[in-house]
Design an enzyme around this catalytic site. Structure first.
Site, short mmCIF file in Angstrom:
data_model
loop_
_atom_site.label_atom_id
_atom_site.label_comp_id
_atom_site.label_asym_id
_atom_site.label_seq_id
_atom_site.Cartn_x
_atom_site.Cartn_y
_atom_site.Cartn_z
N GLU A 186 -2.74 -17.29 -17.95
CA GLU A 186 -1.98 -16.69 -16.85
C GLU A 186 -1.33 -18.12 -16.15
OE1 GLU A 186 -4.10 -14.41 -13.94
OE2 GLU A 186 -5.90 -15.99 -14.04
N ASP A 224 0.38 -13.39 -12.89
CA ASP A 224 0.23 -14.78 -12.64
C ASP A 224 1.33 -15.63 -13.44
OD1 ASP A 224 -1.01 -15.40 -10.10
OD2 ASP A 224 -2.72 -14.43 -11.18
N HIS A 282 0.81 -1.20 0.02
CA HIS A 282 0.06 0.06 0.17
C HIS A 282 0.84 1.24 0.14
CE1 HIS A 282 -3.76 -2.27 1.37
NE2 HIS A 282 -3.65 -2.29 -0.11
N CYS A 304 -2.96 -7.85 -19.70
CA CYS A 304 -3.33 -6.92 -18.40
C CYS A 304 -2.82 -6.98 -17.46
CB CYS A 304 -4.95 -7.50 -18.40
SG CYS A 304 -5.13 -8.91 -17.99
C1 PEP Z 1 -2.49 -11.16 -13.68
O1 PEP Z 1 -2.26 -12.05 -13.05
O2 PEP Z 1 -1.58 -10.54 -14.52
C2 PEP Z 1 -3.61 -10.27 -13.80
C3 PEP Z 1 -3.88 -9.26 -14.33
O3 PEP Z 1 -4.31 -10.68 -12.55
P1 PEP Z 1 -4.51 -10.21 -11.14
O4 PEP Z 1 -3.04 -9.57 -10.81
O5 PEP Z 1 -5.66 -9.74 -10.77
O6 PEP Z 1 -4.18 -11.72 -10.67
MG MG Z 2 -3.88 -13.06 -12.16
#
Ligand code: PEP
Ligand code: MG
Length: 565
Positions: A424, A448, A177, A495
């Site tokens: 992922e 991930d 944070h 993403c």
């Molecule tokens: C990822 O795993 O890259 C992702 C975008 O999802 P999160 O970070 O929410 O696991």
């Molecule tokens: Mg993820």
């Protein structure tokens, strides 16, 4: 002396070091309940101030802290510890001990959200303890750089504007944070700086710190040469930020006009305004967990429909990707009664949850379909943690069942949903061709994917530097994913955090990725980094990255490539 950490917020700062300390400032309030109520009121006020300033992500941190302050488990546990004590300092110490115990239980669970929450619980305990003992934080009296083991977020948020020049912390991660706050405030931060405490504790009170948040370096008492280098880096960055901002009205594209859609990741409907202001061409990832956490029962279908429709309305014809709940195992929800697991990252999370909680996911899909009725874009529904072709069959079955259910009841819904998956998990990357034939789009979750390809827990501070999404192994998994998507003629987005890293974005486009989705604050720089190179140059850059031996060798391409970042 030069120390290295993990870059957490870009920018350059030089200033006096400031370690937060407490001083006696008011009348003690040796009543735990009253002190907790006051702490919750202060935190709510802090959250409201941030929300009014449009800083919704940071506001949410303190809204959650306000709830923690009045959590009966914390208050009652502290009262038991303080039973019979009358000295305010001793009662305050009991509250801190209770908060520390609660935090260590959370910190033991390998999940970054819970690790951040552990720091929040300690922060809340410290705040209640200060009220009980009549102490307050001594704020810096001049613009300074905060140096800490782990800067409590509420301390950082209370430093008046202009007095906090930068943050250097020994612990934490880029998603702690304190790091999120630094990014929100636009000040440089470096985290996981090993040796920082030992090097600064013995230093004298007038220690000067130089910080380069993009490079992840912390310089103690910089000499004239180091100061000149920091100043030059700061000037280069200021000029680049200015130039990048000027491109905001233009859609994402390479220098020779190859289009790359640049979208935003959002965590709540309120984030849409900031994303639109930053020039997002849609939402590439709407994390929906906010609807489910911090409550005692699941959100209703109506409540969800309203939240999704608000975002679809805000973005008009632009695409909005709504991700199904990515929770379970490591992120328990009390009302799901999930069993504790030995390896939660390999357990019942994401889409796998549907095995035992089909109703929960059906309800969410119905809400997305309903939100799409009358919307100007086709809702894009995305499932996390897909590992197998069978997972996609499960997903397709869920969508068909949800739509049939709405039709049977005569409830209005979007005529169509685009159905995509996150790539992922390594098996999904390796099976990309087979999976791509069964879905409408891919979005690579590089966060991930990195953790699973490298077998490095994404929340483990010891791997913060090594678990690099630019490792050639991760890039090779992405290449396989793009190949599979291209063969099936579907779009492939990224993403994860890598999409918001200018060098990462350049390499991803060179690999053939069509869309990048990131925190809205990263859009300017990524747009500029793409606009500075032709597609051919980025393909050559990606080829060099794929052929590299180490993540460091890939990162070194940035200097050789002379990228504007
Ligand atoms: C990822 O795993 O890259 C992702 C975008 O999802 P999160 O970070 O929410 O696991
Ligand atoms: Mg993820």
């Amino acid at each position: 002396m030069r120390l290295t950490g993990v870059p957490a917020s870009p920018g350059v700062a030089v200033g006096p070091a400031w370690r937060h300390a407490e001083g006696q400032s008011g009348t003690p309030l040796p009543d735990i309940r009253a002190a907790a109520t006051r702490a919750a009121a202060d935190l709510t006020e802090l959250a409201e101030r941030l929300r009014r300033a449009g800083r919704t992500e940071e506001a949410a941190i303190f809204e959650a802290q306000a709830m923690m302050a009045e959590d009966p488990t914390l208050v009652e546990g502290a009262e038991r510890r303080a039973n019979g004590l009358t000295d305010p300092d001793a009662i305050a110490a009991a509250v801190e001990a209770e908060a520390r115990a609660a935090a260590s239980t959370l910190a033991a669970i390998p999940d970054e959200l819970l690790a951040a929450r552990a720091a929040d619980v300690r922060d809340v305990g410290g705040r209640i303890a200060r009220i009980i003992a009549g102490r307050s934080i001594r704020l810096p009296d001049r613009p300074s750089i905060a140096v800490a083991d782990d800067l409590p977020p509420s301390v950082a948020a209370e430093i008046p504007d202009g007095l906090l020049l930068g943050v250097a912390i020994e612990r934490g991660s880029a998603v702690s944070h304190a790091a999120i706050l630094a990014r929100g405030l636009g000040i440089p931060a470096v985290v996981a700086v090993s040796g920082l405490g030992a090097a600064t504790r013995t230093a004298d009170a007038n220690l000067t710190i130089g910080l380069d948040g993009a490079a992840g370096t912390v310089v103690l008492d910089p000499d004239a040469d180091e100061l000149a280098m920091l100043r030059a880096a700061g000037e280069r960055r200021a000029a680049a930020v200015e130039a990048a901002r000027a491109l905001r009205d233009q859609p994402g594209a390479t220098a020779d006009g190859h289009r790359v859609a640049l979208l935003a990741n959002i965590g709540r409907p309120e984030d849409a305004a900031r994303a639109i202001e930053a020039g997002a061409e849609g939402v590439g990832l709407f994390r929906t967990e906010f609807l489910y956490v911090g409550r005692s029962d699941a959100p209703s279908e109506d409540e969800q429909t309203r939240a999704y429709r608000a975002v679809l309305d805000d973005f008009g014809e632009h695409p909005v990707v709504i991700r199904l709940i990515d929770i379970g195992g490591d992120k328990p929800l009390p009302y799901l009664h999930l069993e504790a697991e030995a390896n939660p990252f390999l357990g019942m999370r994401g889409l796998r949850l549907a095995q035992d909680n089909r109703a929960l996911q059906l309800e969410q899909i119905r809400a997305i379909a309903r939100a799409g009725a009358g919307a100007r874009s086709v809702p894009r529904l995305m499932a996390p943690m897909v590992a197998l072709v069978e997972d996609v069959e499960l997903l397709r079955g869920l969508v068909a069942e949800a739509e049939a259910d709405l039709d049977a009841r005569g409830v209005a819904r979007s005529a169509r949903l685009e159905v995509g998956i996150m790539v992922e998990v390594p098996s999904a990357a390796l099976m990309a061709a087979e999976l791509a034939r069964r879905v409408d789009f891919f979005s690579i979750g590089s966060n991930d994917l990195t953790q699973y390809v490298l077998a490095m827990d994404r929340t483990h501070p010891g791997f913060a530097a090594a678990a690099d999404a630019l490792h050639p192994s991760v890039l090779r998994a992405i290449r396989e994913t793009v190949r599979g998507a291209t063969a099936a003629g579907i779009e492939v987005a990224v993403c994860g955090e890598l999409a918001g890293d200018p060098l990462g974005a350049q390499i991803l486009v060179g690999l053939g990725v069509n869309e990048l989705s990131m925190d809205a604050g990263r859009l300017d720089e990524v747009r500029a980094a793409l606009a500075a190179r032709t597609r051919g140059e980025l393909v050559a850059l990606a080829d060099a990255a794929l052929a590299a031996d180490t993540a460091a060798a890939v990162r070194a391409l940035r200097a050789r490539d002379g990228a504007p970042v």
